[in-house]
Design an enzyme around this catalytic site. Structure first.
Site, PDB file in Angstrom:
ATOM      1  CB  CYS A  79     -29.356  58.694  39.246  1.00  0.00           C
ATOM      2  SG  CYS A  79     -28.113  57.805  38.341  1.00  0.00           S
ATOM      3  CG  HIS A 167     -32.908  55.399  38.264  1.00  0.00           C
ATOM      4  ND1 HIS A 167     -33.062  56.645  37.720  1.00  0.00           N
ATOM      5  CD2 HIS A 167     -31.647  55.024  37.985  1.00  0.00           C
ATOM      6  CE1 HIS A 167     -31.951  57.014  37.116  1.00  0.00           C
ATOM      7  NE2 HIS A 167     -31.062  56.050  37.261  1.00  0.00           N
ATOM      8  CD  GLU A 169     -36.570  57.342  38.278  1.00  0.00           C
ATOM      9  OE1 GLU A 169     -36.413  57.262  39.505  1.00  0.00           O
ATOM     10  OE2 GLU A 169     -35.652  57.651  37.496  1.00  0.00           O
ATOM     11  N   GLY A 222     -59.542  63.218  15.155  1.00  0.00           N
ATOM     12  CA  GLY A 222     -60.184  61.935  15.444  1.00  0.00           C
ATOM     13  C   GLY A 222     -59.506  61.247  16.608  1.00  0.00           C
ATOM     14  CB  VAL A 224     -57.371  60.250  22.860  1.00  0.00           C
ATOM     15  CG1 VAL A 224     -57.870  60.524  24.268  1.00  0.00           C
ATOM     16  CG2 VAL A 224     -57.655  58.820  22.471  1.00  0.00           C
ATOM     17  CG  ASP A 225     -53.696  63.592  22.778  1.00  0.00           C
ATOM     18  OD1 ASP A 225     -54.168  62.817  23.625  1.00  0.00           O
ATOM     19  OD2 ASP A 225     -52.546  63.513  22.330  1.00  0.00           O
ATOM     20  CB  SER A 227     -61.646  63.776  20.824  1.00  0.00           C
ATOM     21  OG  SER A 227     -61.331  63.315  19.541  1.00  0.00           O
TER      22      SER A 227
END
Ligand code: XMP
Length: 514
Positions: A79, A167, A169, A222, A224-225, A227
């Protein structure tokens, strides 16, 4: 040496998506601001230039020194990237008569060009630009067109350079993944070695090297990241990792204990701190959302610091920062809508250095790494939860009683979601990005229960689908599920006599109410 693709970001909303597509090809990539191409680039196997909100003719348009990589590495301009390359090399870019936006069909595809390997006769693409290329550089030739766009794609005949005005993507470009694979794998010769297992192996080795015998502190939420970050560090340095988990009193029902138990099951050393008294006292009477967030952020840092100071021989502070957090902070057009808080602002005298082992990963990759580390599936699939907790889901001032009411309603809602199996066998909980209840404590409405009139608060249910929380749509929950949850909440939660469902997308709304 780990190979990588560099994506230069000119501020397009889809830049991150390019990154995800490259990662899906098991290839490491880095998204850098348009003017930050690295000095050392031996490990760079290709360069992608993103789109941009600007026109190349805009006085503020982002400029890049193309000769740093053009001719040395394979380059793909997307683009604005394609227009910029044309504009800077003797081509011409002009305002399009009509904005080219949406679906278009790619025709006259040059199938002998490696970029279009595997393409059919015609292919659907997604366009989104106000300018268009009307002449391409001399050493280039057109390799695909659409009905309205002659130079939909062009390639150089003298250097490895490709440019497309659509695009690849985005989902609506039907063979976009194939095109990016052609570029990354066939043209740039990616070995496709990036995988969760290789990430864990390499990161554990690097962490051991980086941290030596030092002690590390980590703030758990608590989520996800943090942990996954803790589990990874634990694998690298064992008991030299100390985790701190602060309860501000506005977590979900029983969450503090449940999460502590889950962490203990993983073998982590966690200090749980119940600081709810302090938070409730400081929040008393505060109704403004931003002020609530500021107080919680400040208190959080204070409590965390007080605990961290007790670990006198710690040298490092680990954080579960992930890649989108970092890209957002580089955002060219970004502005603060809400002040998110992270563990930060540790006192200087502690001289802690920052360790962020997940800083290159996208959310779905963090989950894959968690699985690789053998973490329980329920922990990995947890919905995101805001740092300030239920405080941003209670309108008006926050009291223990209001938190209790909301905890009950939220618990019914989330448990029902965890137990509802959809027709395709997947749990409803796993189909949505995030869900939670909101207590509309500044609103009251009339109801009737038995023979009695009630005058109580409504609860709004929120559930959204999303891939990164930057944009989100409301989830189309099954009616029978909503009916069951509404009944249970009104019958079982004292103080609530009405349940609504929030059908706003982001933008223009946000996921959290405050
Ligand atoms: P919004 O409401 O801005 O939320 O659409 C986007 C995502 O961010 C989460 N969120 C937060 N996370 N600290 C956090 O760690 C915060 O202060 C915070 N505020 C919102 C929100 O739950 C959603 O996933």
């Amino acid at each position: 040496m780990q190979q990588k693709i560099i994506i230069l970001d000119f501020g397009s909303q889809t830049t991150q998506l390019i990154g995800r597509r490259v990662r899906e090809l098991d290839t490491f990539c880095e998204i850098l601001p348009y003017n930050k191409y690295p000095e050392e680039d031996d490990d760079v196997i290709g360069v992608i230039l993103s789109g941009s909100p600007f026109s190349v003719h805009d006085p503020n348009a982002f400029q890049v020194q193309l000769d740093r990589f053009v001719g040395r590495k394979p380059v793909l301009g997307i683009c604005y990237g394609a227009q910029y390359i044309a504009h800077s090399n003797g081509g011409r870019v002009e305002r399009a008569d009509s904005r080219e936006y949406g679906r278009a069909i790619l025709t006259s595809i040059d199938h002998s060009n490696p970029l279009f390997e595997g393409f059919g006769k015609e292919s659907q693409v997604w366009m989104s630009h106000g300018d268009t290329i009307t002449a391409i550089p001399q050493d280039c030739r057109v390799i695909a067109s659409t009905a309205n766009v002659r130079y939909a794609a062009y390639a150089s005949e003298s250097v490895p350079l490709w440019a497309v005005q659509f695009h690849p993507e985005v989902y609506h470009t039907s063979q976009g993944k194939q095109m990016l694979k052609n570029f990354v794998v066939d043209i740039c010769h990616s070995r496709q070695e990036w995988s969760p297992a290789s990430f864990v192996r390499q990161t554990v080795a690097e962490l051991r090297e980086q941290l030596g015998n030092d002690r590390v502190i980590l703030g758990l939420s608590g989520g996800v990241d943090s942990s996954v970050c803790a589990t990874l560090l634990h694998q690298a340095i064992g008991e030299r990792l100390t985790c701190i988990f602060v309860d501000h009193g506005m977590l979900r029902k029983n969450e503090f204990q449940n999460v502590l138990d889950a962490y203990q099951g993983l073998g982590l050393h966690v200090i749980g701190v119940d600081a709810s008294e302090k938070f409730f006292a400081d929040l008393a009477g505060v109704t403004d959302p931003e002020q609530k967030r500021k107080i919680i952020g400040r208190d959080f840092v204070e409590v965390f610091n007080a605990e961290a100071r007790k670990i006198t021989d710690a040298r490092w502070l680990a954080q579960g920062t992930i890649y989108p957090d970092r890209i957002e902070s580089l955002s060219i057009t970004g502005m603060t809508i809400k002040s998110h808080h992270n563990v930060g602002g540790l006192p200087k005298e502690m001289h802690l250095r920052l360790c962020e082992p997940l800083q290159w990963l996208f959310k779905d990759e963090v989950r894959r790494v968690g699985r690789e580390l053998g973490m329980p599936e329920r922990l990995i699939k947890r919905h995101p939860f805001p740092g300030p907790g239920l405080a941003v889901r209670i309108l008006g001032d926050i009291t223990r009683e209001r938190v209790r009411i909301l905890q009950e309603a939220d618990d019914i809602y989330i448990n029902a979601m965890l137990n509802y199996r959809c027709e395709d066998g997947e749990l409803l909980y796993d189909k949505v990005w995030q869900a939670g209840a909101v207590l509309l404590s500044t609103v009251r409405s009339v109801g009737v229960m038995g023979d009695e009139r009630t005058y109580e608060h409504p609860v709004a249910l929120r559930a959204v689908t999303s891939t990164d929380a930057m944009t989100a749509d409301w989830a189309h929950l099954p009616y029978d599920f909503m009916a069951q949850v509404s009944n249970e909440i009104i019958n079982r939660v004292r103080g609530v006599n009405r349940v609504c469902y929030d059908i706003s997308s982001k933008p223009p709304a946000t996921i959290e109410w405050e």
